[in-house]
Structure formats: structure tokens, C-alpha cells
Design an enzyme around this catalytic site. Structure first.
Site, PDB file in Angstrom:
ATOM      1  N   HIS A 129       0.626  -1.109  -0.254  1.00  0.00           N
ATOM      2  CA  HIS A 129      -0.043   0.068   0.110  1.00  0.00           C
ATOM      3  C   HIS A 129       0.877   1.205  -0.029  1.00  0.00           C
ATOM      4  CE1 HIS A 129      -3.220  -2.737   1.279  1.00  0.00           C
ATOM      5  NE2 HIS A 129      -3.897  -1.603   1.045  1.00  0.00           N
ATOM      6  N   ASN A 160       8.138  -3.722   3.527  1.00  0.00           N
ATOM      7  CA  ASN A 160       6.479  -3.476   3.654  1.00  0.00           C
ATOM      8  C   ASN A 160       6.101  -3.767   4.956  1.00  0.00           C
ATOM      9  OD1 ASN A 160       3.941  -2.964   2.925  1.00  0.00           O
ATOM     10  ND2 ASN A 160       3.525  -5.077   2.573  1.00  0.00           N
ATOM     11  N   ASP A 259      14.186  17.701  -0.138  1.00  0.00           N
ATOM     12  CA  ASP A 259      15.025  18.372  -1.377  1.00  0.00           C
ATOM     13  C   ASP A 259      15.699  17.058  -1.873  1.00  0.00           C
ATOM     14  OD1 ASP A 259      14.416  20.987  -0.944  1.00  0.00           O
ATOM     15  OD2 ASP A 259      16.502  21.393   0.013  1.00  0.00           O
ATOM     16  N   GLU A 262      12.948  15.091  -3.813  1.00  0.00           N
ATOM     17  CA  GLU A 262      12.804  16.020  -4.956  1.00  0.00           C
ATOM     18  C   GLU A 262      13.791  16.001  -6.232  1.00  0.00           C
ATOM     19  OE1 GLU A 262      10.052  19.578  -3.197  1.00  0.00           O
ATOM     20  OE2 GLU A 262      11.919  19.987  -3.321  1.00  0.00           O
ATOM     21  N   ASP A 268       7.726  18.344  -7.158  1.00  0.00           N
ATOM     22  CA  ASP A 268       7.742  19.583  -6.296  1.00  0.00           C
ATOM     23  C   ASP A 268       6.898  19.483  -5.169  1.00  0.00           C
ATOM     24  OD1 ASP A 268       7.928  22.281  -5.315  1.00  0.00           O
ATOM     25  OD2 ASP A 268       6.713  23.002  -6.950  1.00  0.00           O
ATOM     26  N   GLN A 278       9.361  26.742   2.752  1.00  0.00           N
ATOM     27  CA  GLN A 278       9.836  25.544   2.002  1.00  0.00           C
ATOM     28  C   GLN A 278      11.395  25.180   1.970  1.00  0.00           C
ATOM     29  OE1 GLN A 278       8.373  24.003  -1.982  1.00  0.00           O
ATOM     30  NE2 GLN A 278       6.844  25.648  -1.765  1.00  0.00           N
ATOM     31  N   GLU A 282      12.182  21.875   3.750  1.00  0.00           N
ATOM     32  CA  GLU A 282      12.895  21.018   2.725  1.00  0.00           C
ATOM     33  C   GLU A 282      14.341  20.466   2.727  1.00  0.00           C
ATOM     34  OE1 GLU A 282      11.244  21.530  -0.888  1.00  0.00           O
ATOM     35  OE2 GLU A 282       9.150  21.702  -0.318  1.00  0.00           O
TER      36      GLU A 282
END
Length: 291
Positions: A129, A160, A259, A262, A268, A278, A282
Site C-alpha cells: 500500500h 513493507n 530536497d 525532489e 515539487d 519550503q 525541505e
């Protein structure tokens, strides 16, 4: 004990005013405004759409599916979501049992290949999931929604059942402590090691086995106007794990920054939060408690 001289013709409004002046009820009882500290079910995309996903069928690698229980970007050619985003508060939690009704998602456009639970049979990978079953236990329908195959990715069993379960349980502990969470989860890359060894795809190449699985958790005290309440002091937990069966069971060892996720994914994340905030949250790697 003080007895109040009510008569049958006294209006409810006058009665409440009398009780307020007598100090027997609080001011909040005399208003129709909701309690801002009461847990609610909030927008699953309140902190942003990480990939700008849309419901345009001509964008099959970034197709938006928005359900009451979660929102996701689906990648038709990988047969798994790019990311899944959901809100978690005590308003989502209850006593509904786990449904275990894994099934295809009829909301996908006609003609797209439908991943089934059989796509994973004998593969050595769990039907992992993204939005957990245990995060949606208020109603049977809420729990059942988490078993749609568009919410599922091939995940090494020990990843998991041990590492990720540990973080999922901790998230619900944070909710029990009076918080609400925004959680974004996803995967990227190609190739993982399950209980049967290494594989890059399942179901004759229709389902990609990701190389990495990641999750970002934003922790807020229960309140309203959530995106605007995220500040430089807000706790953000981010993890990035290899999709392998020899994973350490302690999720804390896989903490990273938003970061870094990303940079690896091109997403984003937390885009609805102010850019100044942010920049701070981040870049930070969480070092807070883990249980």
C-alpha cells in the site's frame, strides 16, 4: 445547587444567554461556528499537487485520480502510482476491519491495462500500500478504497512488513498525540529484490518493480488553514528506502531531506507552502523521536 427558573415559553436563544451570564456554559456553546481544534477530514492535496497531475487521458504517465480517501498520480506504463497523497487525523480513524479486497480501479480510462492482484502472484513482492489500510478505518468504504490496485506497488516483504509498518504506526501515534498529518508517498527507479530475488518488472513487464520507496510526513497540531500554518518550525519526516528484502527494520536509519527526494524524482513537494518556508523545512533532515 442552583435551579434555573425556565418557563415553557422561553426561547432557546434566551436560555443560552441566561446560562452564559450565569457562568454555567461557555461562550462556544452559544455560537454556530465549528471548533477549530476538532479533527476533520481535509483536502488530500492541501499541500500541493507534486507533479501537476491532471485528468487528461493524453497524459498517461501522470494521470490524476482524486478519491475521497486519497489522491494520486498514476503511471499507466509502470502500472503503479508515481505518488499518493493523503490527510490523516483522528477523523479518518475508527474500528472498520481490514477489507483485503484487492481489485482493479474502474476509474482508470477505458482501454488502459488493469493491474490485478494476480499480477503479483508468486512474484516474491508484496502488494504494498501507498496509503495504508490502517490509515482509513472510519468506514468500510474508506478501508476498501485503499485496496484499489492504483494505490499498490511491488514492495519487498521485509520493507513493507517491517520498515514501513514501523513508520506507519508512528504516524498514527502522532495523531493520537493531537496532531494531523499530510503524507505523500511514492517510488522511483527500476529493480528491487524480493523474497524470490531480483526483478525489474512483474506481469510480463506491465508492472514495474521500483528501486526506491519514499515517504514525506508533515506534522501539524490539529487546526484549520493548514498550508498557511506550516512554518519553519514544522516537523517534516522524510525517508527514502531501497526496495530490498535485507532492509533494516528501523525506519529512522533511512531519514533524508525533502530536497533530496525532489532531486531524485523531479517532483515539487509541498508546493502549496510558502517558498520561504519550503526552503527551510525541505533542506532539513529530521532527528526527532521515532516512537
Amino acid at each position: 445547587m442552583m435551579f434555573l427558573p425556565f418557563c415553557t415559553t422561553l426561547s432557546l436563544r434566551r436560555a443560552l444567554r441566561f446560562l452564559l451570564l450565569a457562568g454555567l456554559v461557555s461562550a462556544s456553546a452559544c455560537t454556530d461556528e465549528p471548533d477549530p481544534t476538532a479533527p476533520t477530514r481535509d483536502d488530500n492535496l492541501a499541500l500541493g499537487n507534486p507533479s501537476g497531475a491532471t485528468t487528461d487521458e493524453k497524459q498517461p504517465t501522470n494521470y490524476l485520480l482524486s478519491k475521497p480517501q486519497f489522491a494520486l498520480s498514476y503511471h499507466r506504463d509502470r502500472g503503479i502510482p508515481n505518488w499518493v497523497s493523503w490527510h490523516l487525523s483522528s477523523a479518518w480513524l475508527g474500528s472498520a476491519p481490514r477489507q483485503d479486497d484487492f481489485r482493479t480501479d474502474a476509474a482508470l480510462p477505458r482501454g488502459w491495462y488493469q493491474v490485478t492482484t494476480g499480477s503479483y502472484t508468486g512474484s516474491g513482492f508484496d502488494r504494498g500500500h501507498n496509503c495504508p489500510s490502517a490509515d482509513r478505518t472510519r468506514t468500510l468504504d474508506d478501508n476498501s478504497a485503499t485496496f484499489l490496485m492504483t494505490n499498490i506497488m511491488p514492495q519487498a516483504p521485509n520493507n513493507n512488513q517491517r520498515t514501513w509498518v514501523g513508520l506507519e504506526n508512528y504516524c498514527r501515534t502522532l495523531v493520537d498525540q493531537g496532531n494531523e498529518l499530510y503524507i505523500i508517498c511514492g517510488s522511483y527507479g527500476r529493480g528491487g529484490t524480493g523474497s524470490n530475488g531480483y526483478a525489474t518488472t512483474l506481469d510480463d513487464g506491465r508492472v514495474t518493480v521500483p528501486a526506491r520507496c519514499w515517504k514525506v510526513v508533515v506534522v501539524l497540531p490539529v487546526g484549520t488553514d493548514d498550508a498557511r500554518r506550516v512554518s519553519a518550525d514544522t516537523r517534516v519526516i522524510a525517508i527514502n528506502t531501497p526496495n530490498r528484502n535485507d532492509l533494516n527494520s528501523d525506519w529512522a536509519g533511512y531519514r533524508t531531506s525533502v530536497d533530496a527526494i525532489e532531486q531524485a524524482t523531479g517532483l515539487d513537494l509541498l508546493s502549496a507552502v510558502s517558498t520561504a518556508v519550503q526552503a527551510t523545512i525541505e533542506a532539513r533532515v529530521d532527528n526527532g523521536p521515532t516512537q
